[in-house]
Design an enzyme around this catalytic site. Structure first.
Site, PDB file in Angstrom:
ATOM      1  N   GLY A 122      -0.154 -12.869  10.553  1.00 41.79           N
ATOM      2  CA  GLY A 122       0.801 -13.164   9.484  1.00 41.79           C
ATOM      3  C   GLY A 122       1.063 -14.646   9.288  1.00 41.79           C
ATOM      4  O   GLY A 122       1.945 -15.040   8.525  1.00 41.79           O
ATOM      5  N   ASP A 247      -6.920  -8.306  -6.289  1.00 44.00           N
ATOM      6  CA  ASP A 247      -5.617  -8.591  -5.670  1.00 44.00           C
ATOM      7  C   ASP A 247      -5.249 -10.069  -5.795  1.00 44.00           C
ATOM      8  O   ASP A 247      -4.137 -10.457  -5.457  1.00 44.00           O
ATOM      9  CB  ASP A 247      -5.624  -8.190  -4.192  1.00 44.00           C
ATOM     10  CG  ASP A 247      -6.833  -8.739  -3.466  1.00 44.00           C
ATOM     11  OD1 ASP A 247      -7.943  -8.237  -3.718  1.00 44.00           O
ATOM     12  OD2 ASP A 247      -6.673  -9.685  -2.677  1.00 44.00           O
ATOM     13  N   ASN A 248      -6.175 -10.867  -6.284  1.00 49.10           N
ATOM     14  CA  ASN A 248      -5.876 -12.289  -6.445  1.00 49.10           C
ATOM     15  C   ASN A 248      -5.736 -12.682  -7.915  1.00 49.10           C
ATOM     16  O   ASN A 248      -5.831 -13.866  -8.259  1.00 49.10           O
ATOM     17  CB  ASN A 248      -6.976 -13.142  -5.801  1.00 49.10           C
ATOM     18  CG  ASN A 248      -6.950 -13.042  -4.285  1.00 49.10           C
ATOM     19  OD1 ASN A 248      -5.909 -12.746  -3.700  1.00 49.10           O
ATOM     20  ND2 ASN A 248      -8.073 -13.273  -3.654  1.00 49.10           N
TER      21      ASN A 248
HETATM   22  P1  AMP Z   1      -5.902 -13.545   0.814  1.00 49.22           P
HETATM   23  O1  AMP Z   1      -7.034 -14.150   1.535  1.00 49.22           O
HETATM   24  O2  AMP Z   1      -4.666 -14.386   0.811  1.00 49.22           O
HETATM   25  O3  AMP Z   1      -6.241 -13.105  -0.581  1.00 49.22           O
HETATM   26  O4  AMP Z   1      -5.520 -12.236   1.659  1.00 49.22           O
HETATM   27  C1  AMP Z   1      -6.242 -11.034   1.654  1.00 49.22           C
HETATM   28  C2  AMP Z   1      -5.482  -9.987   2.440  1.00 49.22           C
HETATM   29  O5  AMP Z   1      -5.501 -10.300   3.818  1.00 49.22           O
HETATM   30  C3  AMP Z   1      -4.023  -9.832   2.055  1.00 49.22           C
HETATM   31  O6  AMP Z   1      -3.641  -8.487   2.147  1.00 49.22           O
HETATM   32  C4  AMP Z   1      -3.315 -10.657   3.094  1.00 49.22           C
HETATM   33  O7  AMP Z   1      -2.003 -10.269   3.298  1.00 49.22           O
HETATM   34  C5  AMP Z   1      -4.172 -10.393   4.328  1.00 49.22           C
HETATM   35  N1  AMP Z   1      -4.117 -11.500   5.293  1.00 49.22           N
HETATM   36  C6  AMP Z   1      -4.708 -12.702   5.176  1.00 49.22           C
HETATM   37  N2  AMP Z   1      -4.444 -13.482   6.243  1.00 49.22           N
HETATM   38  C7  AMP Z   1      -3.661 -12.768   7.068  1.00 49.22           C
HETATM   39  C8  AMP Z   1      -3.050 -13.008   8.338  1.00 49.22           C
HETATM   40  N3  AMP Z   1      -3.174 -14.176   8.964  1.00 49.22           N
HETATM   41  N4  AMP Z   1      -2.310 -12.015   8.878  1.00 49.22           N
HETATM   42  C9  AMP Z   1      -2.152 -10.831   8.256  1.00 49.22           C
HETATM   43  N5  AMP Z   1      -2.711 -10.534   7.074  1.00 49.22           N
HETATM   44  C10 AMP Z   1      -3.455 -11.486   6.466  1.00 49.22           C
HETATM   45 MG    MG Z   2      -4.822 -12.773  -1.860  1.00 41.74          MG
END
Ligand code: AMP
Ligand code: MG
Length: 485
Positions: A122, A247-248
């Protein structure tokens, strides 16, 4: 968890109205955190005063050590198509929404585990936090719809990403965090809440459509329009988002989730930077096609909203969807014509723009500098032989056609150039400049980041700074970006 007496007031419309689409949770407290970048201008827009932004109380709230009385922190649920594959269980795994100020979401990114974190910590590494701050604020400076950055905070903890590195928290400000993936989640798992989400989206982003006939079809059309405009802006500036998963992509039409994004130096439509994008799905030239792919996924979720008769709903949505590519193209050529100092778009001008891009591609020319040099050539500040086009044989012919365009011919040259310079930044966050600045920052030296943050606020104006911020000196080194976790 301390309760903080209020100096800022949060509303919580998402937590209040869409309870079944989020989970209440608290940010983890990051004691002894330190603010590295803060955005006074944005704070003012939000009605947060300078003294509060400078206060310990503010740091406590945005580092998770205190919760404002008015805040109901939540993590939002969403699904998404990642690289073409459906992932049902995503959600805010490393972000927590504190609430809304002035109708804007205030979110902590990297504030510890949430019910959606699965095996993730997180948390965020400091490098991607600073990178998102710089790039999102630059996008705002050049009028590209984007989430904003209020604070970049260095936590007093390390995160483990192959090795131990400093951690950080970004305070992200957005029109909302409703994604195409949010609609996908609700369509698949909470169908009873689909109207609720659509009505909330209408109220928050498109209130003018709340009372029109078939408001949901109009909502879909409005989102298509906003997204088409956004991608046209990306293309016109040479921005490669790098991870255009559903999702982005926001339904408000803001750029979100600055992970492996980058700006191209030399014009190369095939370019992509992300280390995990094995086949270049999200390359520069694919972005408009992916826009349509993503909107198709959104369209599917709108079927039950648009008509009880599925065939009729599909027909209506398809008609709207079919307009998205022409709409994108219209926006794109309008952007490009303004970049060339031309006001209208017609067939002849479209050919002129295509030919220009063809020259940049064939001759491997720096995209950003090309427009600045063209402007200087046009206003006789430099000769072609002193410009980036000096070895380009076909440039003279192209320039002749350009100069003979009615819209150019009839306007004084310095006025055309002035328009061009007001629209074409001379500074972008150059890949190796930002990389170096981040490396320094991780080692405790923020000076390069601070320099960048200043000149990127005024990107159209040549400034008295080292020329390396203007030119890219590392053209021949391949550049790879890594996802911002
Ligand atoms: P993102 O790369 O921001 O588009 O994230 C893709 C997915 O991975 C989303 O559901 C995020 O909440 C999850 N995620 C990314 N990094 C973390 C992390 N360090 N801990 C938990 N979930 C993560
Ligand atoms: Mg994302």
């Amino acid at each position: 968890m301390n309760k903080s007496s209020n100096n800022i007031f949060f509303k919580n419309s998402y937590a209040d109205e869409l309870q079944s689409l989020c989970e209440r949770c608290f940010p983890s407290p990051f004691e002894k955190s330190k603010v590295l970048l803060k955005n006074y201008e944005l704070a003012e827009e939000l009605g947060i005063n300078k003294s509060f932004l400078d206060s310990k109380q503010c740091l406590d709230i945005f580092s998770g050590c205190a919760i404002s009385d008015s805040s109901i922190p939540i993590a939002q649920a969403y699904s998404g198509h990642q690289y073409g594959n459906f992932n049902p269980n995503m959600g805010d795994g490393r972000a927590i929404l504190l609430g809304e100020i002035n109708n804007k979401d205030i979110q902590l990114k990297g504030s510890g585990q949430t019910p959606f974190s699965k095996n993730g910590d997180g948390k965020s590494a400091l490098g991607p936090v600073l990178r998102e701050y710089l790039i999102s604020e630059f996008m705002n400076s050049i009028n590209i719809p984007t989430t904003r950055s209020l604070l970049a905070i260095k936590s007093n903890e390390t995160v483990y990403r192959e090795k131990e590195i400093p951690g950080g928290i970004l305070t992200r400000v957005a029109k909302s965090h409703i994604r195409i993936g949010t609609f996908e989640y609700v369509y698949n798992f909470k169908p009873e809440s689909l109207k609720l989400l659509a009505d909330y989206t209408l109220k928050r982003h498109y209130p003018e459509l709340s009372n029109v006939n078939n408001k949901y079809l109009s909502l879909f059309a409005a989102i298509c329009d906003k997204q088409s405009y956004l991608i046209s802006k990306w293309m016109s500036i040479g921005f490669v988002h790098g991870v255009m998963n559903t999702d982005n992509m926001t339904v408000s039409g803001e750029t979100i989730d600055y992970g492996p994004c980058a700006f191209m130096d030399r014009y190369d439509p095939n370019i992509y930077y992300s280390s995990i994008d094995k086949y270049g799905r999200y390359s520069y030239k694919n972005q408009p096609a992916i826009l349509i792919w993503n909107l198709t996924k959104l369209a599917e979720t709108f079927i039950p909203l648009v008509n009880e008769n599925i065939d009729k709903a599909v027909k209506d949505l398809s008609e709207v969807l079919n307009l998205a590519m022409p709409t994108y193209e219209e926006y794109f050529y309008t952007e490009m014509s303004i970049k060339l100092g031309i006001k209208d778009v017609n067939e002849k001008i479209i050919r002129l723009i295509d030919k220009y891009l063809d020259i940049l591609k064939t001759e491997n020319i720096d995209y950003t500098i090309s427009f600045r040099d063209l402007s200087m050539i046009h206003s006789n500040k430099i000769k072609v032989s002193e410009s980036i086009f000096k070895r380009v044989k076909v440039f003279d012919k192209w320039y002749e056609d350009f100069s003979n365009t009615v819209n150019i011919k009839n306007v004084p040259k310095d006025i055309v150039s002035e328009h061009m310079d007001g629209y074409n930044p001379c500074y972008i966050p150059r890949n190796y400049i930002i990389e170096n600045a981040l490396k320094e920052a991780i080692n405790g030296n923020m000076s390069e980041i601070e320099i960048m943050s200043e000149y990127l606020k005024m990107p159209y104006k040549k400034q008295k700074i080292d020329s390396r911020y203007y030119f890219s000196s590392d053209y021949n080194q391949p550049y790879t970006t890594f996802c911002g976790t």
